[in-house]
Design a protein around this motif. Structure first.
Motif, PDB file in Angstrom:
ATOM      1  N   GLN A  42      48.767   5.978 -38.250  1.00  0.00           N
ATOM      2  CA  GLN A  42      48.557   6.864 -39.394  1.00  0.00           C
ATOM      3  C   GLN A  42      47.140   7.395 -39.286  1.00  0.00           C
ATOM      4  O   GLN A  42      46.261   6.717 -38.750  1.00  0.00           O
ATOM      5  CB  GLN A  42      48.745   6.114 -40.706  1.00  0.00           C
ATOM      6  CG  GLN A  42      47.790   4.939 -40.878  1.00  0.00           C
ATOM      7  CD  GLN A  42      48.083   4.113 -42.115  1.00  0.00           C
ATOM      8  OE1 GLN A  42      49.091   4.316 -42.796  1.00  0.00           O
ATOM      9  NE2 GLN A  42      47.202   3.174 -42.426  1.00  0.00           N
ATOM     10  N   GLY A  43      46.959   8.621 -39.728  1.00  0.00           N
ATOM     11  CA  GLY A  43      45.618   9.181 -39.654  1.00  0.00           C
ATOM     12  C   GLY A  43      45.549  10.598 -40.150  1.00  0.00           C
ATOM     13  O   GLY A  43      46.480  11.105 -40.784  1.00  0.00           O
ATOM     14  N   THR A  44      44.441  11.246 -39.842  1.00  0.00           N
ATOM     15  CA  THR A  44      44.206  12.607 -40.315  1.00  0.00           C
ATOM     16  C   THR A  44      45.240  13.580 -39.760  1.00  0.00           C
ATOM     17  O   THR A  44      45.600  14.549 -40.429  1.00  0.00           O
ATOM     18  CB  THR A  44      42.797  13.077 -39.929  1.00  0.00           C
ATOM     19  OG1 THR A  44      42.615  12.919 -38.511  1.00  0.00           O
ATOM     20  CG2 THR A  44      41.730  12.294 -40.679  1.00  0.00           C
ATOM     21  N   SER A  47      48.254  13.384 -42.204  1.00  0.00           N
ATOM     22  CA  SER A  47      47.916  13.234 -43.630  1.00  0.00           C
ATOM     23  C   SER A  47      48.076  11.785 -44.079  1.00  0.00           C
ATOM     24  O   SER A  47      48.515  11.505 -45.180  1.00  0.00           O
ATOM     25  CB  SER A  47      48.760  14.170 -44.498  1.00  0.00           C
ATOM     26  OG  SER A  47      48.548  15.510 -44.117  1.00  0.00           O
ATOM     27  N   TRP A  48      47.762  10.867 -43.173  1.00  0.00           N
ATOM     28  CA  TRP A  48      47.804   9.424 -43.405  1.00  0.00           C
ATOM     29  C   TRP A  48      49.202   8.878 -43.686  1.00  0.00           C
ATOM     30  O   TRP A  48      49.353   7.819 -44.265  1.00  0.00           O
ATOM     31  CB  TRP A  48      46.787   9.016 -44.470  1.00  0.00           C
ATOM     32  CG  TRP A  48      45.415   9.184 -43.936  1.00  0.00           C
ATOM     33  CD1 TRP A  48      44.590  10.245 -44.124  1.00  0.00           C
ATOM     34  CD2 TRP A  48      44.726   8.289 -43.052  1.00  0.00           C
ATOM     35  NE1 TRP A  48      43.419  10.072 -43.404  1.00  0.00           N
ATOM     36  CE2 TRP A  48      43.484   8.874 -42.740  1.00  0.00           C
ATOM     37  CE3 TRP A  48      45.040   7.056 -42.495  1.00  0.00           C
ATOM     38  CZ2 TRP A  48      42.551   8.272 -41.910  1.00  0.00           C
ATOM     39  CZ3 TRP A  48      44.103   6.456 -41.666  1.00  0.00           C
ATOM     40  CH2 TRP A  48      42.879   7.058 -41.378  1.00  0.00           C
ATOM     41  N   ARG A 112      40.039   4.277 -45.070  1.00  0.00           N
ATOM     42  CA  ARG A 112      40.543   5.209 -44.053  1.00  0.00           C
ATOM     43  C   ARG A 112      39.443   5.559 -43.049  1.00  0.00           C
ATOM     44  O   ARG A 112      39.739   6.000 -41.952  1.00  0.00           O
ATOM     45  CB  ARG A 112      41.087   6.474 -44.712  1.00  0.00           C
ATOM     46  CG  ARG A 112      42.381   6.246 -45.441  1.00  0.00           C
ATOM     47  CD  ARG A 112      42.895   7.518 -46.056  1.00  0.00           C
ATOM     48  NE  ARG A 112      44.215   7.311 -46.625  1.00  0.00           N
ATOM     49  CZ  ARG A 112      44.865   8.199 -47.332  1.00  0.00           C
ATOM     50  NH1 ARG A 112      44.336   9.401 -47.544  1.00  0.00           N
ATOM     51  NH2 ARG A 112      46.052   7.928 -47.808  1.00  0.00           N
ATOM     52  N   ALA A 115      38.577   3.760 -38.748  1.00  0.00           N
ATOM     53  CA  ALA A 115      39.616   4.342 -37.900  1.00  0.00           C
ATOM     54  C   ALA A 115      38.995   4.746 -36.568  1.00  0.00           C
ATOM     55  O   ALA A 115      37.792   4.996 -36.480  1.00  0.00           O
ATOM     56  CB  ALA A 115      40.229   5.568 -38.588  1.00  0.00           C
TER      57      ALA A 115
END
Length: 166
Positions: A42-44, A47-48, A112, A115
């Protein structure tokens, strides 16, 4: 039954026919990863929202996916097991551009910002690989230009995993 309610301990409850309840402690840490059925990142770039990783048919414990960098030429990500926000693996440092960095988890990520950070050209695609076994784990990424399709087929005609161009 009386439960020791220690911070971080998770329980599952199964109610059987007849109303009997069976309590059990859910595995945590590495024990939880040993029981994981699949992994996500999950990440940028998403959009997570968790995005499933593909498991390698030729390398047990290897999981991968391709992601695209944003207009600023970056993407941050964390790894999680079984879509569980309490089973996240992330670097100990925020916005960490290093593959070889201390890893936190599995557990709930502090933020977040904890990461891995991939930097490259805007819109560039990267292959992200996660390896986990009882003995070791690693996170690795490389531009997709370095990845080529392998035309090896199994008896069912399935496409084999991608290989690094040397």
């Amino acid at each position: 039954p009386q439960l020791a309610r220690e911070p971080g301990v998770r329980y599952s409850v199964e109610v059987l026919k007849g109303g009997e309840a069976v309590w059990s402690v859910e595995p945590t840490g590495s024990a939880a990863l040993e029981q994981a059925m699949d992994f996500q990142i999950q990440g940028t770039f998403s959009s997570w929202q968790p995005v499933g990783l593909e498991s390698s048919s030729s390398e047990p414990g290897l999981w991968w996916t391709d992601i695209q960098l944003n207009a600023s030429g970056e993407a941050t990500f964390q790894v999680l097991a079984d879509h569980d926000p309490h089973l996240v693996l992330c670097p100990a440092h925020t916005r960490c551009p290093r593959m070889a960095a201390p890893v936190l988890g599995p557990g709930q990520a502090p933020s977040r910002e904890h990461a891995w950070l991939i930097l490259g050209a805007p819109g560039q695609r990267y292959r992200v690989e996660f390896f986990w076994s009882a003995m070791a784990s690693s996170v690795f990424w490389r531009p997709c230009e370095e990845v080529v399709e392998s035309e090896e087929h199994s008896a069912s005609g399935a496409l084999a995993d991608r290989e690094l161009v040397e």
